[in-house]
Design an enzyme around this catalytic site. Structure first.
Site, PDB file in Angstrom:
ATOM      1  N   LYS A 116       8.949  22.947 -42.660  1.00  0.00           N
ATOM      2  CA  LYS A 116       8.799  24.243 -43.336  1.00  0.00           C
ATOM      3  C   LYS A 116       7.876  24.138 -44.552  1.00  0.00           C
ATOM      4  CE  LYS A 116      12.166  26.845 -41.147  1.00  0.00           C
ATOM      5  NZ  LYS A 116      13.154  27.895 -41.054  1.00  0.00           N
ATOM      6  N   LYS A 198       9.224  24.001 -29.858  1.00  0.00           N
ATOM      7  CA  LYS A 198      10.386  24.882 -29.594  1.00  0.00           C
ATOM      8  C   LYS A 198      10.017  26.357 -29.782  1.00  0.00           C
ATOM      9  CE  LYS A 198      13.145  25.788 -33.679  1.00  0.00           C
ATOM     10  NZ  LYS A 198      14.411  26.048 -34.262  1.00  0.00           N
ATOM     11  N   LYS A 201      11.294  32.077 -33.740  1.00  0.00           N
ATOM     12  CA  LYS A 201      11.043  33.490 -34.028  1.00  0.00           C
ATOM     13  C   LYS A 201       9.925  33.672 -35.042  1.00  0.00           C
ATOM     14  CE  LYS A 201      15.554  33.860 -36.120  1.00  0.00           C
ATOM     15  NZ  LYS A 201      15.643  32.798 -37.123  1.00  0.00           N
TER      16      LYS A 201
HETATM   17  P1  ATP Z   1      12.705  30.017 -37.637  1.00  0.00           P
HETATM   18  O1  ATP Z   1      11.606  30.274 -36.656  1.00  0.00           O
HETATM   19  O2  ATP Z   1      12.844  31.068 -38.682  1.00  0.00           O
HETATM   20  O3  ATP Z   1      12.741  28.613 -38.145  1.00  0.00           O
HETATM   21  P2  ATP Z   1      14.497  29.704 -35.462  1.00  0.00           P
HETATM   22  O4  ATP Z   1      14.014  30.615 -34.389  1.00  0.00           O
HETATM   23  O5  ATP Z   1      14.228  28.274 -35.317  1.00  0.00           O
HETATM   24  O6  ATP Z   1      14.030  30.203 -36.857  1.00  0.00           O
HETATM   25  P3  ATP Z   1      17.203  29.633 -36.556  1.00  0.00           P
HETATM   26  O7  ATP Z   1      17.657  30.836 -37.278  1.00  0.00           O
HETATM   27  O8  ATP Z   1      16.767  28.465 -37.358  1.00  0.00           O
HETATM   28  O9  ATP Z   1      16.039  30.000 -35.543  1.00  0.00           O
HETATM   29  O10 ATP Z   1      18.305  29.181 -35.521  1.00  0.00           O
HETATM   30  C1  ATP Z   1      19.450  29.889 -35.122  1.00  0.00           C
HETATM   31  C2  ATP Z   1      20.169  29.111 -34.035  1.00  0.00           C
HETATM   32  O11 ATP Z   1      19.393  29.124 -32.833  1.00  0.00           O
HETATM   33  C3  ATP Z   1      20.405  27.629 -34.332  1.00  0.00           C
HETATM   34  O12 ATP Z   1      21.677  27.236 -33.875  1.00  0.00           O
HETATM   35  C4  ATP Z   1      19.324  26.923 -33.587  1.00  0.00           C
HETATM   36  O13 ATP Z   1      19.690  25.610 -33.225  1.00  0.00           O
HETATM   37  C5  ATP Z   1      19.180  27.806 -32.359  1.00  0.00           C
HETATM   38  N1  ATP Z   1      17.813  27.759 -31.841  1.00  0.00           N
HETATM   39  C6  ATP Z   1      16.696  28.124 -32.498  1.00  0.00           C
HETATM   40  N2  ATP Z   1      15.618  27.987 -31.720  1.00  0.00           N
HETATM   41  C7  ATP Z   1      16.069  27.521 -30.526  1.00  0.00           C
HETATM   42  C8  ATP Z   1      15.433  27.177 -29.283  1.00  0.00           C
HETATM   43  N3  ATP Z   1      14.126  27.291 -29.127  1.00  0.00           N
HETATM   44  N4  ATP Z   1      16.208  26.740 -28.268  1.00  0.00           N
HETATM   45  C9  ATP Z   1      17.538  26.638 -28.402  1.00  0.00           C
HETATM   46  N5  ATP Z   1      18.199  26.938 -29.549  1.00  0.00           N
HETATM   47  C10 ATP Z   1      17.489  27.375 -30.594  1.00  0.00           C
END
Ligand code: ATP
Ligand code: LTN
Length: 335
Positions: A116, A198, A201
């Protein structure tokens, strides 16, 4: 343990509309958890969200939307405590105490901080650095036995356990040591455009992710554009990350095993595979989207959930906080 029942905590940031990755890696697993066995707390972790600069009006809107999505996805707000982290001040208070039991070296190793910081070089704030300590406070406040998360959060869970064990050693048993709860499938859904990364969002390329509120035609279009490879053979292999990801999504959504999916797609082309996966996702999300639209119209109902669940969360969180404050030596309150 809380009130003689196992306790479970998880949360999601309100940093954007959640993706299919968030849904399959987290939310869908939450819905499948046996409510008789666990007392469940699901927070919209808005305090974590401001580690990255947010537009205030947008953050408020997204937080409410995420809370409604928790319910729309199938979490019953009578059985699960669904609440905003910022409505329970014990999160911040416990975090301060935990900060004083966490080492700089431990924080320096956190890969999410490194990622980040690279992404937001103009705003490497100390909140971003101590983010995992707030997460530890979330979990430990509710004496969580299990924490359902995606694989990317394992490092944060490890540090939570380390902090809890360290404090238990000094003060006797104050915290339950939490275990991660990983779903069997969907633990890491990859970007549709760069399948070695991965699905996130915050990805700037809208074709890289499916959002939970994407319209069916948008979902179909994004799957059509998904990056695969050039050899047109459907196989489940690390060498074919794009196809593997599509199969993972299909299995997570339909409940099929990889072998069943491979048999089903035998002799199909990539185009047909993408279409089938897209259709399966549209069908999975349709009822969630419908419930979401209904819920968002019902302001009073959502408001009552926000109020009642914040009270419930405050009750349990304050109980742990007072116990910890006493153990570390803060003076008793005079009533
Ligand atoms: P950001 O893009 O803002 O970092 P993010 O999409 O990675 O956010 P988080 O809010 O950090 O999402 O994660 C919420 C939950 O979703 C966590 O438990 C995380 O492990 C899960 N998660 C996030 N992205 C994935 C993915 N691509 N596949 C499976 N689980 C995910
Ligand atoms: N850091 C997590 C969100 C989160 C969380 C938590 C998850 C904050 N506090 C407590 C589980 C338990 C994330 O970025 N996904």
């Amino acid at each position: 343990m809380l009130d003689g029942k196992k306790s479970l905590f998880s949360g999601m940031q309100a940093t954007g509309t959640i993706t299919l990755g968030n849904y399959l890696g987290a939310l869908k697993n939450w819905v499948d958890i046996d409510k008789d066995e666990y007392m469940c707390f699901y927070s919209v972790v808005d305090m974590h969200s401001i580690t990255v600069r947010q537009n205030p009006a947008e953050l408020r809107k997204r937080a409410r939307s995420l809370l409604a999505l928790y319910i729309a996805a199938g979490l019953d707000p009578e059985e699960n405590c669904i609440y905003y982290q910022s409505h329970v001040s014990a999160h911040a208070e416990l975090m301060w105490i935990l900060n004083c039991f966490t080492y700089m070296g431990e924080m320096n190793r956190m890969t999410q901080f490194k990622d980040k910081s690279k992404k937001h070089p103009e705003n490497i704030n100390t909140g971003l650095f101590t983010y995992p300590v707030l997460m530890a406070a979330d979990i430990l406040l509710f004496q969580a036995d299990v924490v359902p998360v995606g694989i990317d959060q394992m490092q944060h869970l490890e540090i939570t356990r380390d902090i809890a064990q360290r404090m238990n050693k000094i003060y006797g048993d104050i915290f339950t040591i939490p275990e991660a709860y990983l779903g069997k499938v969907g633990t890491k859904i990859m970007s549709l455009q760069e399948p070695t990364k991965k699905m996130s969002k915050s990805d700037e390329n809208p074709n890289a992710h499916i959002l939970l509120l994407d319209e069916p035609d948008v979902i179909m279009r994004k799957f059509k554009k998904a990056v695969t490879d050039s050899d047109a053979c459907i196989a489940y292999s690390e060498d074919k990350p794009g196809i593997k990801n599509l199969l993972d999504i299909y299995c997570a959504v339909t409940g099929s095993t990889v072998d069943q999916a491979l048999a089903e797609f035998d002799s199909m082309g990539y185009g047909a595979l993408k279409k089938r996966v897209g259709e399966a996702v549209v069908e999975e999300l349709r009822p969630i989207q419908e419930r979401y639209q209904d819920l968002m119209k019902n302001k009073d109902y959502i408001n009552s959930i926000i109020k009642n669940n914040a009270e419930k969360a405050n009750y349990y969180a304050t109980k742990t906080l007072r116990k910890v404050q006493r153990k570390v030596g803060f003076p008793d309150r005079i009533r």
